[in-house]
Design a protein around this motif. Structure first.
Motif, PDB file in Angstrom:
ATOM      1  N   ASN A   1     -23.355  22.823 -89.882  1.00 17.13           N
ATOM      2  CA  ASN A   1     -24.182  23.657 -89.013  1.00 17.13           C
ATOM      3  C   ASN A   1     -24.923  24.730 -89.793  1.00 17.13           C
ATOM      4  OD1 ASN A   1     -22.640  26.322 -88.822  1.00 17.13           O
ATOM      5  ND2 ASN A   1     -21.052  24.828 -88.337  1.00 17.13           N
TER       6      ASN A   1
ATOM      7  N   GLY B   1     -24.624  28.010 -89.627  1.00 19.65           N
ATOM      8  CA  GLY B   1     -23.815  29.124 -90.131  1.00 19.65           C
ATOM      9  C   GLY B   1     -24.034  30.442 -89.426  1.00 19.65           C
ATOM     10  N   ASN B   2     -24.679  30.359 -88.284  1.00 16.30           N
ATOM     11  CA  ASN B   2     -24.972  31.575 -87.529  1.00 16.30           C
ATOM     12  C   ASN B   2     -23.706  32.102 -86.864  1.00 16.30           C
ATOM     13  OD1 ASN B   2     -26.726  33.480 -86.560  1.00 16.30           O
ATOM     14  ND2 ASN B   2     -27.937  32.072 -85.314  1.00 16.30           N
TER      15      ASN B   2
ATOM     16  N   TRP C   1     -13.595  36.896 -87.254  1.00 15.66           N
ATOM     17  CA  TRP C   1     -14.479  36.695 -88.417  1.00 15.66           C
ATOM     18  C   TRP C   1     -14.362  37.880 -89.383  1.00 15.66           C
ATOM     19  CZ3 TRP C   1     -16.543  32.464 -90.194  1.00 15.66           C
ATOM     20  CH2 TRP C   1     -16.911  31.417 -89.335  1.00 15.66           C
TER      21      TRP C   1
ATOM     22  N   HIS D   1     -23.606  35.922 -90.675  1.00 16.29           N
ATOM     23  CA  HIS D   1     -23.502  34.488 -90.970  1.00 16.29           C
ATOM     24  C   HIS D   1     -22.361  34.205 -91.933  1.00 16.29           C
ATOM     25  CE1 HIS D   1     -25.869  34.969 -94.825  1.00 16.29           C
ATOM     26  NE2 HIS D   1     -26.414  35.949 -94.153  1.00 16.29           N
ATOM     27  N   ALA D   2     -21.971  32.934 -91.972  1.00 16.26           N
ATOM     28  CA  ALA D   2     -20.871  32.499 -92.836  1.00 16.26           C
ATOM     29  C   ALA D   2     -21.211  31.117 -93.378  1.00 16.26           C
ATOM     30  CB  ALA D   2     -19.563  32.459 -92.050  1.00 16.26           C
ATOM     31  N   ASN D   3     -20.390  30.642 -94.292  1.00 18.56           N
ATOM     32  CA  ASN D   3     -20.654  29.348 -94.918  1.00 18.56           C
ATOM     33  C   ASN D   3     -19.892  28.249 -94.176  1.00 18.56           C
ATOM     34  OD1 ASN D   3     -20.797  27.072 -96.535  1.00 18.56           O
ATOM     35  ND2 ASN D   3     -20.730  28.247 -98.446  1.00 18.56           N
ATOM     36  N   PRO D   4     -20.618  27.408 -93.436  1.00 15.65           N
ATOM     37  CA  PRO D   4     -19.956  26.370 -92.643  1.00 15.65           C
ATOM     38  C   PRO D   4     -19.229  25.336 -93.497  1.00 15.65           C
ATOM     39  CG  PRO D   4     -22.343  26.097 -92.568  1.00 15.65           C
ATOM     40  CD  PRO D   4     -22.076  27.388 -93.284  1.00 15.65           C
ATOM     41  N   ARG D   5     -19.664  25.165 -94.717  1.00 17.91           N
ATOM     42  CA  ARG D   5     -18.991  24.164 -95.549  1.00 17.91           C
ATOM     43  C   ARG D   5     -17.577  24.616 -95.918  1.00 17.91           C
ATOM     44  NH1 ARG D   5     -23.773  24.889 -98.151  1.00 17.91           N
ATOM     45  NH2 ARG D   5     -22.655  25.669 -99.945  1.00 17.91           N
TER      46      ARG D   5
ATOM     47  N   PHE E   1     -19.934  27.313 -83.767  1.00 12.24           N
ATOM     48  CA  PHE E   1     -19.414  27.788 -85.055  1.00 12.24           C
ATOM     49  C   PHE E   1     -18.938  29.239 -84.939  1.00 12.24           C
ATOM     50  CE2 PHE E   1     -20.262  29.513 -89.433  1.00 12.24           C
ATOM     51  CZ  PHE E   1     -19.229  28.844 -90.058  1.00 12.24           C
ATOM     52  N   GLN E   2     -19.790  30.055 -84.347  1.00  6.43           N
ATOM     53  CA  GLN E   2     -19.393  31.454 -84.160  1.00  6.43           C
ATOM     54  C   GLN E   2     -18.104  31.534 -83.349  1.00  6.43           C
ATOM     55  OE1 GLN E   2     -19.049  33.516 -81.364  1.00  6.43           O
ATOM     56  NE2 GLN E   2     -18.909  35.473 -82.458  1.00  6.43           N
TER      57      GLN E   2
END
Ligand code: FAD
Ligand code: FAD
Lengths: 377, 100, 455
Positions: free
Chosen positions: A48, A50-51, A72, A147-151, A343-344
């Motif tokens: 995604n 990464g939002n 988070w 934001h964050a790193n989805p991987r 994701f959030q």
């Protein structure tokens, strides 16, 4: 056939929802098995944008988003790994005078839920975000989003769950779930069978296939949001930027990671094929996104995109997920179909589902997401 | 003085361009990479702080030879022909985020 | 029938001959190449205004170079040639083209990918320093620009290109400080039976080597490179001799390469099946003998399918064109195709021979220090890859990419893909094929955000 492995809870699907649920169940001392068909976090959760954004959500979802945002903020210490979350702020900008009212109304509404947004316009907007095009009329800034790193995030949850004592089984394709007596019997291809009185289905877009087996079909469809990323540039765009518009195609969003690449998505959706677990980017979509990006931040026009990708996400007609207990089968829980904005929510969903499963109730309201809203009489 | 050494085809017409603020001479038909590396030793700085780069493959595959112009444009050094009046920057970037 | 569109990507020897064959059948193929001129890699043309004769540029191959260039020129208007045009994506029987910053689409009924190859790279500490170029780059500098990559050049690696480039450099007046070959004479001798499949090629290779020795250019075989020294540029190369002695050669430039790797991104975007090729140690698109892939209407020819060299590329181009024509319902003499297939057979034996003689040093991957950069775009080290293998449990390359950014940069893994997979396989203790291959993603090369759609 060997005897099934017994547990308190079996979580089917190791996206961010399943992995976080397994982690938080372990925090509560519950014996949990996480079964993932491929690798943890490989599908929507790993592909995604990464939002980590709360503004712009369906209002009754804001309490859940707030709870998630709290997690988070302490994710790294919780998991012992860096998922690259940074609270850069998130700005939604509009390009039409008649759209300003919508931003203001949303800001007023979410204030009731404890989310404070700042409305900026004209020069104040451009002074704060100098990369914005002159045509940007107003913006709504949410300072604590980011934001964050989805991987990294979902796999980090999976590993943390494992370290905390969960049984995490990858390459375990769940092909059968049956309730016999008090227990569910869960069969996989290649990874044995499992038995537990509680099952959570957090299988993303594939959740609908499984819920249907329990007489609870849902009108879920698969789509692939279209992503792209530029070459690395000096780090100059801090907030996540999204366009607020009544025209869906204008709804582009982007963010710059600290290493310098600018990631974007939005506007069009491409073909997603759940049967082969692949989603593609239609190159025409990429080409159509480019002018939308330049419209918001003309400086992006000097850059190059080096990669595009998509992921498979499950969407429901009312654009909100399915979350909570089954309406039909005791011991069965659902958390899937997050409609492009899960994701959030992931850490919060895991925490809430663990609370619900372990205590029978949850302090965060999730009633609007019940699967019973699709029940046919 | 530069990294590349001309061995042949030296009787081509000269082309003037600017590299890091200094006027230099290249030859018509040079690539931007050759124009820079016959007048200097590197094309750019790595984004990740590991030093200078001078490109690698010369065949538009590795993408290691992108340089900036003063005007904020990007050129792929190995596959762009040099033109008179080009203004190349090999240090940092000229990316301007404010709309002009 | 004449309204059928055959699209050929690449105007090297394979693409040229494919275009010629398609045109001979009365169709007008579209030929797209991102380069400014036709010719491809080996027969790469110098820019307008350069005056060296073909003999100087192409040596023994000048006759063939002139023939391929001539064949292309003779096609004239019978092909729709689009130079300076990149195929950046493929989607539902359309190629997405980019010329400058203008995007357009080209529908096709048959697609022949003749996309060639690039150097195959095994990194070593210091390989990102200015002055280190690929072996192919060293040749291009000379062929297309009349330049040497430095004033004291070391050529390092293995493969037929190594003595060839050394020879071309020395002949052109460059100072070749040393030729450092990681392959051994023993391997070359073992490969002789297979190499004898193409006696002419073998003779040329021996000639270059003999010439270099006679010219007194240091030529060391069986070496193991350890590091490139320097701060703002190359100053020296350190290596171990076959006898294990540490040596150092001062130099300001290095040409580095271990054979070639096929350019397969477009085949991947066309969703062709891939199979692991044990000779190349690369996942390659699976084809039948004529170049048909698993995707109907998509064909491969030349080095982009398998590294067989320029002569084979010409034949494979014709053969793939025949297959495409045949599948479009246009009659092609069986004898013609049989002749091409027969001509290609010894080439494939030769390929195995080349690999035996000049093996890819897969084992160097295990010896790379943790600090050595593997992915030069993203600055990802061997240690980073080992870390995601061991700490994060990445079982295959796409997962390693997701965790470490290996292969996530501008080059899409062209430079680091082969070595990165070796480092990962070594760290996991599995065979190379088990770590899979990087999935292709558009654009195959960077796409400007300023791009607009052609009206
Ligand atoms: C391209 C893209 C961009 C997005 N951008 C954002 C964003 O910026 N912000 C945001 O908040 N959200 C975003 N989303 C949405 C977000 O990624 C998803 O809502 C979220 O990741 C859903 O998590 P999940 O765990 O439900 O699903 P998934 O991550 O899809 O996980 C489901 C897992 O279940 C497994 N599974 C399925 N069936 C079985 C079975 N039978 N047996 C075993 N395992 C099974 C699958 O293999 C999969 O790993 C985006 C989504 C996409 C695709
Ligand atoms: C640098 C280099 C030097 C070489 N030197 C020699 C030599 O001296 N002697 C020798 O025997 N062999 C040499 N080889 C091997 C040589 O490549 C082959 O023998 C021969 O050129 C292969 O022909 P081909 O038609 O398959 O591919 P190529 O000749 O490589 O042609 C491929 C063409 O496709 C184009 N192309 C690729 N992708 C795209 C895309 N996406 N869009 C548009 N165009 C595209 C390229 O621009 C190129 O022109 C060399 C190879 C390389 C890489």
């Amino acid at each position: 056939m060997s005897t099934p492995v017994a547990a308190d809870v079996i979580v089917v699907g190791g996206g961010i929802m399943g992995a976080a649920t397994a982690f938080f169940l372990r925090q509560r001392g519950v014996k949990v098995v996480l079964l993932e068909r491929g690798l943890v976090g490989q599908q929507a959760s790993g592909t995604n944008f990464g939002n980590v954004r709360r503004q712009g959500r369906f209002l009754p979802q804001v309490p859940l988003a707030n709870r998630s945002r709290g997690i988070w903020g302490r994710l790294n210490e919780l998991l012992g790994e860096d998922a690259e979350f940074i609270a850069t702020g998130h700005v939604r900008v509009c390009f039409r005078d008649e759209e300003v009212g919508g931003l203001e109304a949303h800001a007023a509404a979410v204030r009731e839920y404890g989310l404070d947004l700042e409305i900026l316009s004209g020069n104040a907007l451009r002074d704060r975000f100098p990369f914005l095009a002159p045509g940007a009329v107003a913006g709504s800034f949410s300072p604590l989003d980011g934001h964050a790193n989805p991987r990294l995030a979902a796999p980090a949850f999976g590993r943390a769950a494992l370290r905390a004592g969960a049984t995490v089984v990858e390459n375990a394709d769940v092909v059968g779930i049956e309730k016999t007596g008090d227990d569910f019997l869960v069969e996989t291809v290649g990874a044995g069978s499992y038995r537990a009185p509680v099952v959570q289905i957090s299988a993303g877009v594939w959740g609908g296939v499984l819920s249907a087996r329990f007489g609870e079909p849902v009108p879920i469809v698969a789509r692939g949001p279209q992503m792209g990323v530029t070459e690395p540039m000096p780090y100059r765009i801090t907030p996540v930027v999204g366009v607020y518009s009544s025209v869906p195609e204008e709804g582009i969003y982007f963010r710059q990671v600290k290493r310098g690449n600018i990631v974007w998505g939005g506007g069009w959706r491409g073909p997603a094929l759940p049967d082969i677990q692949r989603a593609y980017v239609d190159p025409m979509n990429t080409l159509r996104q480019l002018p939308m990006l330049r419209r918001v931040a003309p400086a992006l026009g000097a850059l190059r995109t080096i990669r595009t990708w998509s992921g498979i996400e499950g969407y429901l007609p009312d654009d909100i997920p399915i979350m909570g207990p089954s309406g039909k089968v005791p011991g069965l829980f659902y958390a899937f179909g997050f409609c492009g904005h899960g994701f959030q929510l992931g850490p919060g969903v895991g925490d809430v589902m663990a609370e619900l499963i372990a205590t029978g109730t949850t302090s965060t309201p999730i009633a609007p997401f019940s699967i019973t809203r699709f029940a046919t009489p | 003085m530069g990294r590349f050494v001309r061995l042949a085809e030296t009787d081509r017409p000269p082309v003037s361009l600017e590299i890091d603020g200094t006027m230099v001479t290249a030859l018509a038909g040079d690539t931007v990479q050759v124009a820079i590396l016959t007048n200097g030793f590197a094309l750019r700085e790595s984004e990740f702080g590991d030093g200078l780069r001078a490109g690698f493959c010369l065949m538009a595959a590795c993408q290691d030879c992108w340089v900036w112009t003063v005007e904020g444009e990007r050129l792929r050094g190995c596959s762009t022909e040099v033109a008179a009046g080009m203004r190349i920057v090999t240090k940092g970037s000229t990316w301007q985020i404010e709309p002009s | 029938m004449a309204d059928r569109t055959v699209l050929i990507v690449g105007a090297g020897p394979a693409g040229t001959r494919a275009a010629e064959r398609v045109a001979a059948a009365g169709l007008r193929p579209v030929v797209v190449d991102e380069a400014a001129a036709n010719g491809g890699q080996i027969y790469r043309r110098q820019p307008a205004g350069f005056r060296r004769p073909a003999q100087t540029l192409y040596g023994f191959e000048s006759g063939k170079a002139v023939a391929v260039h001539g064949a292309f020129a003779a096609l004239g208007d019978r092909i729709d040639y689009r130079p300076l045009t990149l195929v950046w994506h493929l989607w539902e029987s359309e190629a997405h083209l980019l010329t400058g910053t203008t995007a357009s689409r080209q529908q096709y009924d048959a697609l022949i990918l003749a996309t060639g190859a690039t150097d195959r790279i095994m990194p070593l500490p210091g390989w990102t320093l200015p002055g280190v170029f690929s072996l192919g780059a060293a040749q291009i500098a000379l062929k297309a620009q009349g330049c040497a990559i430095g004033s004291r050049v070391v050529l390092l690696g293995t493969g037929p290109l190594l003595p060839l480039v050394a020879y071309q450099y020395a002949r052109a007046g460059a100072t070749v400080a040393a030729v450092l070959d990681t392959s051994t004479l023993g391997a070359a001798i073992r490969a002789l039976p297979a190499l004898a499949a193409r006696p002419g090629m073998l003779a040329k290779g021996l000639y270059y080597t003999a010439w270099l020795l006679k010219a007194g250019i240091p030529f060391h075989r069986g070496i193991t490179p350890t590091a490139i020294e320097g701060t703002d540029g190359v100053a020296a190369i350190r290596y171990r001799t076959a006898d294990g002695i540490e040596r150092q050669v001062a130099c300001d430039a290095i040409g580095l390469g271990y054979g070639l790797r096929s350019e397969t991104q477009l085949a991947d975007l066309a969703r062709c099946d891939f199979a692991f090729d044990a000779v190349a140690r690369q996942w390659l698109p699976a084809t039948d003998a004529d170049g048909r892939t698993s995707t109907p209407g998509v064909y491969l020819a030349g080095d982009g399918a398998r590294i067989l060299g320029a002569d084979a590329a010409e034949i494979a181009g014709k053969l793939a064109a025949c297959a495409a024509l045949q599948d479009l319902g246009i009659a092609v003499p069986d004898a013609e195709m049989a002749a091409y297939r027969a001509a290609l057979a010894p080439m494939d034996r030769f390929r195995v021979g080349l690999d035996t003689a000049y093996p890819w040093p897969a084992h160097f991957a295990a010896g790379l220090p943790d600090t050595a950069v593997v992915c030069r775009c993203e600055c990802i080290t061997a240690g980073d890859i080992r870390d995601v293998a061991r700490e994060k449990g990445a079982p295959e390359v796409n997962r390693a990419k997701a965790f470490s950014r290996l292969g996530m940069g501008r080059c899409q893994g062209r430079m680091c893909g082969a070595a990165g997979a070796e480092v990962l396989a070594d760290a996991l203790g599995v065979r190379l094929e088990e770590v899979g291959r990087l999935r292709g993603q558009g654009p195959v090369k960077p796409l400007p955000l300023a791009t607009g759609i052609a009206p």
